[in-house]
Motif scaffolding. Structure first.
Motif, PDB file in Angstrom:
ATOM      1  N   LYS A 258      49.250  50.377  42.428  1.00 28.19           N
ATOM      2  CA  LYS A 258      47.742  51.187  42.349  1.00 28.19           C
ATOM      3  C   LYS A 258      47.924  52.443  40.946  1.00 28.19           C
ATOM      4  CE  LYS A 258      49.523  50.732  47.046  1.00 28.19           C
ATOM      5  NZ  LYS A 258      49.200  51.494  48.984  1.00 28.19           N
ATOM      6  N   GLY A 259      48.763  52.379  40.896  1.00 31.08           N
ATOM      7  CA  GLY A 259      49.041  53.638  39.275  1.00 31.08           C
ATOM      8  C   GLY A 259      48.451  52.823  38.004  1.00 31.08           C
ATOM      9  N   ALA A 260      47.631  51.468  38.327  1.00 26.19           N
ATOM     10  CA  ALA A 260      46.992  51.022  37.398  1.00 26.19           C
ATOM     11  C   ALA A 260      45.687  50.039  37.796  1.00 26.19           C
ATOM     12  CB  ALA A 260      48.042  49.730  37.053  1.00 26.19           C
ATOM     13  N   ARG A 261      45.127  50.453  36.193  1.00 27.54           N
ATOM     14  CA  ARG A 261      43.607  49.869  35.846  1.00 27.54           C
ATOM     15  C   ARG A 261      43.983  47.846  35.987  1.00 27.54           C
ATOM     16  NH1 ARG A 261      39.565  48.637  32.984  1.00 27.54           N
ATOM     17  NH2 ARG A 261      37.135  49.250  33.203  1.00 27.54           N
ATOM     18  N   LEU A 262      43.339  47.366  36.844  1.00 31.82           N
ATOM     19  CA  LEU A 262      42.794  46.389  36.612  1.00 31.82           C
ATOM     20  C   LEU A 262      41.637  45.255  35.863  1.00 31.82           C
ATOM     21  CD1 LEU A 262      45.522  45.373  39.506  1.00 31.82           C
ATOM     22  CD2 LEU A 262      46.294  46.072  36.777  1.00 31.82           C
ATOM     23  N   CYS A 263      41.488  45.190  35.592  1.00 33.50           N
ATOM     24  CA  CYS A 263      40.242  44.532  35.445  1.00 33.50           C
ATOM     25  C   CYS A 263      40.163  42.885  34.447  1.00 33.50           C
ATOM     26  CB  CYS A 263      39.460  45.295  34.729  1.00 33.50           C
ATOM     27  SG  CYS A 263      37.901  44.689  34.298  1.00 33.50           S
ATOM     28  N   LYS A 264      40.382  41.798  34.863  1.00 32.28           N
ATOM     29  CA  LYS A 264      40.909  40.420  34.074  1.00 32.28           C
ATOM     30  C   LYS A 264      42.079  40.648  34.429  1.00 32.28           C
ATOM     31  CE  LYS A 264      35.696  40.300  32.156  1.00 32.28           C
ATOM     32  NZ  LYS A 264      34.611  40.676  31.162  1.00 32.28           N
ATOM     33  N   THR A 265      42.951  41.077  34.892  1.00 31.05           N
ATOM     34  CA  THR A 265      44.091  40.781  35.049  1.00 31.05           C
ATOM     35  C   THR A 265      44.578  40.261  35.152  1.00 31.05           C
ATOM     36  OG1 THR A 265      43.994  43.179  34.391  1.00 31.05           O
ATOM     37  CG2 THR A 265      46.435  42.214  35.237  1.00 31.05           C
ATOM     38  N   VAL A 266      45.408  39.487  34.843  1.00 29.62           N
ATOM     39  CA  VAL A 266      46.094  38.110  34.725  1.00 29.62           C
ATOM     40  C   VAL A 266      47.386  38.563  35.349  1.00 29.62           C
ATOM     41  CG1 VAL A 266      47.682  35.917  34.672  1.00 29.62           C
ATOM     42  CG2 VAL A 266      45.655  36.268  33.523  1.00 29.62           C
ATOM     43  N   MET A 267      47.548  38.294  36.898  1.00 27.75           N
ATOM     44  CA  MET A 267      48.605  38.971  38.134  1.00 27.75           C
ATOM     45  C   MET A 267      50.088  38.300  37.978  1.00 27.75           C
ATOM     46  SD  MET A 267      47.886  42.015  38.752  1.00 27.75           S
ATOM     47  CE  MET A 267      48.124  42.861  40.368  1.00 27.75           C
ATOM     48  N   PRO A 268      51.354  38.981  38.797  1.00 22.44           N
ATOM     49  CA  PRO A 268      52.759  37.848  38.554  1.00 22.44           C
ATOM     50  C   PRO A 268      52.124  36.790  39.436  1.00 22.44           C
ATOM     51  CG  PRO A 268      53.427  40.113  39.033  1.00 22.44           C
ATOM     52  CD  PRO A 268      51.612  40.139  38.698  1.00 22.44           C
ATOM     53  N   ASP A 269      51.004  36.131  40.180  1.00 18.71           N
ATOM     54  CA  ASP A 269      51.222  34.938  40.889  1.00 18.71           C
ATOM     55  C   ASP A 269      49.818  33.968  39.969  1.00 18.71           C
ATOM     56  OD1 ASP A 269      48.790  36.359  41.776  1.00 18.71           O
ATOM     57  OD2 ASP A 269      49.300  35.952  43.539  1.00 18.71           O
ATOM     58  N   ALA A 270      49.680  34.631  39.224  1.00 10.74           N
ATOM     59  CA  ALA A 270      48.873  33.822  38.302  1.00 10.74           C
ATOM     60  C   ALA A 270      47.266  34.270  38.819  1.00 10.74           C
ATOM     61  CB  ALA A 270      48.368  32.574  38.626  1.00 10.74           C
ATOM     62  N   LYS A 271      46.627  34.727  40.106  1.00 10.45           N
ATOM     63  CA  LYS A 271      45.281  35.144  39.836  1.00 10.45           C
ATOM     64  C   LYS A 271      45.257  36.593  39.492  1.00 10.45           C
ATOM     65  CE  LYS A 271      46.241  33.776  45.105  1.00 10.45           C
ATOM     66  NZ  LYS A 271      45.926  34.955  46.792  1.00 10.45           N
ATOM     67  N   ILE A 272      43.789  36.501  39.445  1.00 10.14           N
ATOM     68  CA  ILE A 272      42.645  37.661  38.296  1.00 10.14           C
ATOM     69  C   ILE A 272      42.221  38.347  39.648  1.00 10.14           C
ATOM     70  CG2 ILE A 272      40.918  37.906  36.673  1.00 10.14           C
ATOM     71  CD1 ILE A 272      42.927  35.110  35.602  1.00 10.14           C
ATOM     72  N   SER A 273      43.070  39.391  39.470  1.00 11.07           N
ATOM     73  CA  SER A 273      42.746  41.085  39.908  1.00 11.07           C
ATOM     74  C   SER A 273      41.122  42.148  39.233  1.00 11.07           C
ATOM     75  CB  SER A 273      43.405  41.680  39.369  1.00 11.07           C
ATOM     76  OG  SER A 273      43.150  43.388  40.280  1.00 11.07           O
ATOM     77  N   ASN A 274      40.400  41.908  39.478  1.00 10.17           N
ATOM     78  CA  ASN A 274      39.405  42.184  39.093  1.00 10.17           C
ATOM     79  C   ASN A 274      39.192  43.553  39.399  1.00 10.17           C
ATOM     80  OD1 ASN A 274      38.516  40.685  36.583  1.00 10.17           O
ATOM     81  ND2 ASN A 274      37.703  39.755  37.788  1.00 10.17           N
ATOM     82  N   ARG A 275      39.984  43.789  40.258  1.00  9.64           N
ATOM     83  CA  ARG A 275      40.038  45.188  40.852  1.00  9.64           C
ATOM     84  C   ARG A 275      38.758  46.958  40.582  1.00  9.64           C
ATOM     85  NH1 ARG A 275      45.402  47.738  42.191  1.00  9.64           N
ATOM     86  NH2 ARG A 275      44.881  49.166  40.431  1.00  9.64           N
ATOM     87  N   ASP A 276      38.948  47.351  39.835  1.00  8.25           N
ATOM     88  CA  ASP A 276      38.555  48.081  38.235  1.00  8.25           C
ATOM     89  C   ASP A 276      37.832  48.160  37.795  1.00  8.25           C
ATOM     90  OD1 ASP A 276      41.068  49.682  40.395  1.00  8.25           O
ATOM     91  OD2 ASP A 276      42.252  48.470  38.960  1.00  8.25           O
ATOM     92  N   CYS A 277      36.831  46.345  37.617  1.00  5.52           N
ATOM     93  CA  CYS A 277      36.091  46.763  36.397  1.00  5.52           C
ATOM     94  C   CYS A 277      34.844  47.158  37.398  1.00  5.52           C
ATOM     95  CB  CYS A 277      35.273  45.712  36.220  1.00  5.52           C
ATOM     96  SG  CYS A 277      37.078  43.721  36.172  1.00  5.52           S
ATOM     97  N   GLU A 278      34.290  47.289  36.374  1.00 10.92           N
ATOM     98  CA  GLU A 278      32.840  48.039  36.331  1.00 10.92           C
ATOM     99  C   GLU A 278      31.774  47.299  35.924  1.00 10.92           C
ATOM    100  OE1 GLU A 278      32.822  51.684  33.370  1.00 10.92           O
ATOM    101  OE2 GLU A 278      34.758  52.268  34.552  1.00 10.92           O
ATOM    102  N   ASN A 279      30.915  47.418  36.344  1.00  9.03           N
ATOM    103  CA  ASN A 279      29.780  46.801  36.524  1.00  9.03           C
ATOM    104  C   ASN A 279      28.796  46.343  35.157  1.00  9.03           C
ATOM    105  OD1 ASN A 279      30.573  45.563  38.723  1.00  9.03           O
ATOM    106  ND2 ASN A 279      29.164  45.852  40.204  1.00  9.03           N
TER     107      ASN A 279
END
Length: 93
Positions: free
Chosen positions: A72-93
């Protein structure tokens, strides 16, 4: 920095972008404002680390030990998560 022990290190505002830190131990580290953009952090251990304004865009966290609460204290964009899923939670369009 592969397998480096940075336990309890103060890495506030450190720029560790594009570093290879697979297997690094960051337990209890202070990561306020730290930048890990495009860093390789596979199997890194963040147990007890303090995340605040941490940049993890493009980072590779496969099998890393990190909690949802910490992220929650991190910016995630095109981040490969521990479970191998990609997080784009904080990507700007």
């Amino acid at each position: 920095l592969v397998n480096t022990d940075l336990s309890h290190a103060n890495l506030s505002n450190a720029n560790l972008s594009k570093t290879y830190m697979n297997g690094a131990r960051l337990t209890g580290a202070l990561l306020v404002g730290a930048k890990f953009s495009l860093a390789e952090l596979e199997l890194a251990d963040f147990a007890g680390a303090i995340f605040q304004d941490v940049e993890l865009s493009g980072a590779y966290l496969l099998h890393a030990l990190v909690t949802e609460e910490q992220l929650k204290g991190a910016r995630l964009c095109k981040t490969v998560m521990p479970d191998a899923k990609i997080s784009n939670r904080d990507c700007e369009n």
